[in-house]
Design a protein around this motif. Sequence first.
Motif, PDB file in Angstrom:
ATOM      1  N   LYS A 389       0.992  -1.151  -0.014  1.00 36.56           N
ATOM      2  CA  LYS A 389       0.063  -0.252  -0.177  1.00 36.56           C
ATOM      3  C   LYS A 389       0.805   1.703   0.646  1.00 36.56           C
ATOM      4  N   LEU A 390       0.879   2.234  -1.185  1.00 36.01           N
ATOM      5  CA  LEU A 390       1.079   2.547  -1.348  1.00 36.01           C
ATOM      6  C   LEU A 390       0.571   4.214  -0.813  1.00 36.01           C
ATOM      7  N   ILE A 391       0.660   5.452   0.234  1.00 33.01           N
ATOM      8  CA  ILE A 391       0.753   6.947   0.494  1.00 33.01           C
ATOM      9  C   ILE A 391       1.374   7.830  -0.651  1.00 33.01           C
ATOM     10  N   ARG A 392       0.479   8.449  -1.351  1.00 35.52           N
ATOM     11  CA  ARG A 392       1.165   9.670  -1.486  1.00 35.52           C
ATOM     12  C   ARG A 392       1.569  11.280  -1.781  1.00 35.52           C
ATOM     13  N   LYS A 393       1.458  12.274  -1.680  1.00 38.42           N
ATOM     14  CA  LYS A 393       0.969  13.301  -1.103  1.00 38.42           C
ATOM     15  C   LYS A 393       1.311  13.862  -2.807  1.00 38.42           C
ATOM     16  N   ASN A 394      -0.468  14.167  -3.329  1.00 38.40           N
ATOM     17  CA  ASN A 394      -1.105  14.821  -4.246  1.00 38.40           C
ATOM     18  C   ASN A 394      -0.372  15.690  -4.769  1.00 38.40           C
ATOM     19  N   ASN A 395       0.259  15.420  -5.981  1.00 35.01           N
ATOM     20  CA  ASN A 395       1.363  16.225  -6.931  1.00 35.01           C
ATOM     21  C   ASN A 395       2.988  16.133  -6.259  1.00 35.01           C
ATOM     22  N   GLY A 396       2.602  15.336  -5.202  1.00 38.71           N
ATOM     23  CA  GLY A 396       3.390  14.986  -4.283  1.00 38.71           C
ATOM     24  C   GLY A 396       4.484  13.786  -3.880  1.00 38.71           C
TER      25      GLY A 396
END
Length: 458
Positions: A389-396
């Motif tokens: 599971k990956l979590i990213r900051k949008n556009n980040g």
Amino acid sequence: MAEHNFDVVILGGGCGGYATALRSAQLGLSVALIERDKLGGTCLHRGCIPTKALLHSAEVADVTREAATVGVNATLQGIDMPAVNKYRDGIVDRLFKGLTGLVASKPITVVAGEGRMVGQKSIAVNGDTYTGKNLVLATGSYSKTLPGLEIAGRVITSEQALQLDFVPNKVIILGGGVIGVEFASIWKSFGTDVTIIEGLPTLVPNEDASVSKAMERAYRKRGINFKTGVRFQGVQQSATGVIVTLENGEQFDAELLLVAVGRGPNTAGFGYEENGINVDRGYVITNDRLQTSVPGVFAAGDIVPGLQLAHRGFQQGIFIAEEIAGLKPATIDELGIPKVTYSEPEIASVGLTEAKASEIHGQDNISVYEYNLGGNGKSQILGTSGFIKLIRKNNGPIIGIHMIGSRVGEQIGEAQLIVNWEAFPEEVASLVHADPTMNEALGEAHLALAGKPLHAHA
Ligand SMILES: Cc1cc2nc3c(=O)[nH]c(=O)nc-3n(C[C@H](O)[C@H](O)[C@H](O)COP(=O)(O)OP(=O)(O)OC[C@H]3O[C@@H](n4cnc5c(N)ncnc54)[C@H](O)[C@@H]3O)c2cc1C
């Protein structure tokens, strides 16, 4: 009573203490390392290493049991616990010899005995005093219990569990955190009937919620029993077993009760507070440069509030030595410390959980992607399931990676680089991951989050 003076005096020769000693010596500082038991501390003798050796024996037992599914004729005839312990002790002994030799090869004075702080920079051991221009406290931790729950007889902690020379028939484990699920996994593979009691609503409650759920599914499938969200009330011991009563009135019987409710700081009675060290509920309080309330006195490892992990202790030890040498090292970001729960399946994580990321950044400002190991060739070969599971900051950048499945602990190296180097999914997607490895799943997850999934439907 002799007086000895050093640049650095270290109390405790576990991960935090010996890492400080080795790095200090490398930097040309004179070092005294005081240890009352064996160099290597909990991790080497009673923690990380011996438990992982047992987990390896457990894995071999499982593989043998399931051999026919891959066309190999083999039968598991049983677990010879004295032989398992001999294998485990051989590993610990070899590593202990290696560590002792390594420390001996450096200009480090090892002092055997229990030390006590007798001045702001002084430790008394066996009637002698060791004074440092700098002092490092690294006295580690002990297995906690609950108020009124005495560790005796059939009520044991991980220390006694590691000494057992037989496989128990039935065990109750109090606590579904890392140490609890680790022993549950080992014993289940060895043939024990295991029940975990966890007061919080899920097993491995410090992990991302979807990982905790997946762990519960995996344990259910393995036939490991657990009760969550219910608190322990008491235990009765007899000559043959224990009866555990929960606050809801339910009772469970077993041969042993393993108490795995966490570890407390080992700081009482060592003169810390009397010499001006700020201590809160036993933990030594430091600033982010690991300096205590007394200038020139540092603390490392499990006595410092935060993750109680060996590699955190090593890193803190290196940091303190470099700080003392005036190298001004970058502070250690606690959130960037990788965590692995060793069991079948394994859990590996670094960075923010989805809940925490959403709380900090807002759910609309993050994107989450789960890559199912069902699409990964090597996972199919090994017969494991789970996800990344990956979590990213949008556009980040990627701000959290959470993995569950056999052997995913081995993936944490790349995962922690991605999070700590603040990599964007698009950047990771351009890097090549070898086929067929489980590591490929990490690459595939990033490809998908970068909007160009290969072996994935989303
Ligand atoms: C069952 C179990 C499994 C674990 N598995 C893992 C794992 O897989 N991975 C992981 O990262 N972590 C694991 N840990 C945690 C890890 O062992 C600890 O985080 C690590 O050992 C902490 O290092 P430390 O230096 O703070 O303390 P310790 O390793 O406890 O070392 C402290 C040392 O100080 C000595 N000492 C204490 N007081 C004095 C005194 N007054 N005078 C002289 N000497 C003194 C002690 O004898 C000891 O050797 C596990 C722990 C347990 C119990």
